[in-house]
Design a protein around this motif. Structure first.
Motif, PDB file in Angstrom:
ATOM      1  N   ALA A 151      63.478  53.997  64.914  1.00 45.95           N
ATOM      2  CA  ALA A 151      62.153  54.547  64.322  1.00 45.95           C
ATOM      3  C   ALA A 151      62.518  55.860  63.604  1.00 45.95           C
ATOM      4  O   ALA A 151      63.458  56.602  63.893  1.00 45.95           O
ATOM      5  CB  ALA A 151      61.097  54.713  65.445  1.00 45.95           C
ATOM      6  N   CYS A 152      61.542  55.883  62.387  1.00 44.09           N
ATOM      7  CA  CYS A 152      61.716  57.254  61.622  1.00 44.09           C
ATOM      8  C   CYS A 152      63.052  57.565  61.154  1.00 44.09           C
ATOM      9  O   CYS A 152      63.459  58.557  60.952  1.00 44.09           O
ATOM     10  CB  CYS A 152      61.296  58.502  62.339  1.00 44.09           C
ATOM     11  N   LEU A 153      63.679  56.244  60.539  1.00 42.29           N
ATOM     12  CA  LEU A 153      64.943  56.207  60.184  1.00 42.29           C
ATOM     13  C   LEU A 153      64.977  57.114  58.726  1.00 42.29           C
ATOM     14  O   LEU A 153      65.932  58.059  58.690  1.00 42.29           O
ATOM     15  CB  LEU A 153      65.719  55.053  59.789  1.00 42.29           C
ATOM     16  N   GLY A 154      64.220  56.872  58.055  1.00 41.60           N
ATOM     17  CA  GLY A 154      64.106  57.548  56.636  1.00 41.60           C
ATOM     18  C   GLY A 154      64.080  59.148  56.680  1.00 41.60           C
ATOM     19  O   GLY A 154      64.933  59.660  56.157  1.00 41.60           O
ATOM     20  N   SER A 155      63.003  59.408  57.589  1.00 39.11           N
ATOM     21  CA  SER A 155      62.959  60.903  57.706  1.00 39.11           C
ATOM     22  C   SER A 155      63.938  61.486  58.451  1.00 39.11           C
ATOM     23  O   SER A 155      64.182  62.754  58.180  1.00 39.11           O
ATOM     24  CB  SER A 155      61.455  61.158  58.506  1.00 39.11           C
ATOM     25  N   ARG A 156      64.531  61.012  59.254  1.00 43.97           N
ATOM     26  CA  ARG A 156      65.724  61.366  60.192  1.00 43.97           C
ATOM     27  C   ARG A 156      66.894  61.745  59.212  1.00 43.97           C
ATOM     28  O   ARG A 156      67.661  62.565  59.362  1.00 43.97           O
ATOM     29  CB  ARG A 156      66.237  60.442  61.032  1.00 43.97           C
ATOM     30  N   LEU A 157      67.152  60.629  58.133  1.00 40.33           N
ATOM     31  CA  LEU A 157      68.070  60.776  57.267  1.00 40.33           C
ATOM     32  C   LEU A 157      67.609  62.028  56.222  1.00 40.33           C
ATOM     33  O   LEU A 157      68.821  62.837  55.855  1.00 40.33           O
ATOM     34  CB  LEU A 157      68.441  59.458  56.346  1.00 40.33           C
ATOM     35  N   ALA A 158      66.483  62.205  55.580  1.00 39.62           N
ATOM     36  CA  ALA A 158      66.308  63.013  54.881  1.00 39.62           C
ATOM     37  C   ALA A 158      66.158  64.288  55.473  1.00 39.62           C
ATOM     38  O   ALA A 158      66.352  65.440  54.614  1.00 39.62           O
ATOM     39  CB  ALA A 158      64.543  62.787  54.133  1.00 39.62           C
TER      40      ALA A 158
END
Length: 416
Positions: A151-158
């Protein structure tokens, strides 16, 4: 503004919707979710917003206060990220949410925040407001974890909370690696962000019970996803005596019941919502059962205690059943307490009085940005059913419009 919101919502309604269930299948980097991403870019272009993307598919579209600009600059994922005058000259205010869904999910979880953000900018322009700080509308990818399991993969990477080296090895249920879908790299998309405000449909009945159209988040409960691998011995369903079986399905079944009981005893949350069985035959005792536990609790210590108790009982049952168990924590998110001063400022002095400030047990991109040091707040819009992650998820249009006004008011205050 009502026409703007309802028109955008009508545009999105059929995309990724199942004719059989009425639910939505908008998994990241597949056709329905990519159609939504294209729609978002079209909306940004029509408003003259400056679009920036990163190497992971996250997008931010900036309104810098000068009215409609005459050009658009898009940073492709292969580029190193925005530089020079493409970054906000002062700390920007970011809003937005995500466009992906859980499997067979509802229409509002994620897209409501994106549509409301665009409508809020329209509202601010109608008011004649010109921000002294840039206002951005963001869309983060794979918030639900419905395809690549985090979950929240995009924001974790950003935010750098997860490295690309680890993320690229994640795979979906068909064995497709994230690294096969994206080139990856790094992100500077959030470098100019000073505050994040996410609007979201409420995932519960707190606002219904309070008779409030809108609320503000105080905190996010800690939560985690844990894979339980039960192993046994495959055998014939007809010829194998019950006493001779080493059946991992029995161990799993007891564990699911134990999780339910333990969570109820301490008023926390424990859910086995996904299971895989091998060889998955009707007339065979299974050799393996893999099940995923979603656990949430009111504190980090309570979450640890809950998962420890469930695991201990599962291991004790496995010993009696002649099976084995391995437990892997696939992701664990610590509790997030939103800045109380920011939450109070967002909630205060509205036409109908202060909005209530309430906790949530659902994870959000706002929690990831807050943990990364970006002051964050959340607005919730009342959900009359209290149901989420389901086709029955809902919000009434009048409440959605109150949410748009509340978001516009918040952005105006922050961007002055």
């Amino acid at each position: 503004m009502p026409d703007d919101f309802e028109r955008m919502w009508s545009d999105l309604a059929p995309i990724g919707r199942s004719a059989r269930t009425g639910g939505y299948f908008r998994q990241p980097f597949l056709s329905a979710e990519r159609e939504l991403a294209d729609w978002f870019l079209e909306q940004c272009v029509s408003r003259g917003l400056e679009v920036e993307t990163d190497a992971f598919g996250n997008v931010v579209a900036w309104w810098r206060g000068g009215g409609v600009v005459s050009h658009l600059r898009v940073h492709e994922p292969s580029e190193p990220g925005p530089k020079g005058d493409s970054l906000p000259t002062s700390a920007g205010i970011l809003t937005g949410s995500h466009l992906d869904s859980v499997l067979d999910g509802g229409a509002y979880d994620g897209p409501l925040g994106v549509v409301s953000a665009l409508a809020a900018i329209d509202e601010l322009r109608r008011r004649g407001f010109l921000p002294t700080r840039p206002i951005g509308v963001g869309v983060f990818v794979e918030e639900e974890g419905s395809r690549f399991g985090l979950a929240c993969l995009g924001s974790r990477l950003a935010t750098g909370a997860m490295s690309w080296e680890s993320a690229r090895e994640l795979s979906d249920r068909d064995g497709v690696r994230l690294g096969d879908v994206l080139e990856g790299g790094s992100s500077s998309l959030l470098a100019g962000v000073g505050t994040f405000v996410e609007l979201h449909v409420e995932q519960g009945r707190d606002l219904v019970d309070r008779a409030a159209a809108v609320g503000v988040a105080s905190e996010i409960w800690p939560h985690g996803r844990y894979r339980f691998d039960f192993a046994g011995q495959a055998n014939h369903a007809g010829t194998t005596r019950m006493v001779d079986r080493k059946d991992p399905m029995l161990t799993y079944a007891m564990t699911a019941l134990a999780a339910n009981k333990q969570a109820r005893l301490v008023d926390q949350r424990a859910t086995f919502g996904r299971i895989e069985v091998a060889p998955n035959g009707t007339n065979a005792v299974p050799s393996r059962v893999t099940a995923w536990l979603d656990a949430r609790a009111s504190s980090d210590a309570s979450l640890g205690d809950l998962v420890e108790t469930i695991t201990r009982q599962a291991l004790e049952r496995a010993e009696r059943d002649g099976t084995s168990l391995e437990v892997t924590a696939e992701s664990v998110s610590a509790s997030v307490a939103f800045d109380p001063a920011l939450a109070a400022a967002v909630a205060a002095d509205h036409a109908d009085g202060d909005w209530p400030i309430v906790p949530t047990a659902a994870g959000h991109d706002a929690g990831i940005l807050s943990a990364a040091g970006i002051p964050s707040a959340m607005l919730f819009v009342r959900n009359p059913t209290g149901i989420s992650h389901s086709p029955e998820e809902h919000a009434e249009v009048p409440d959605c419009l109150v949410g748009v006004h509340a978001l516009a008011d918040t952005l105006e205050r922050l961007a002055r």
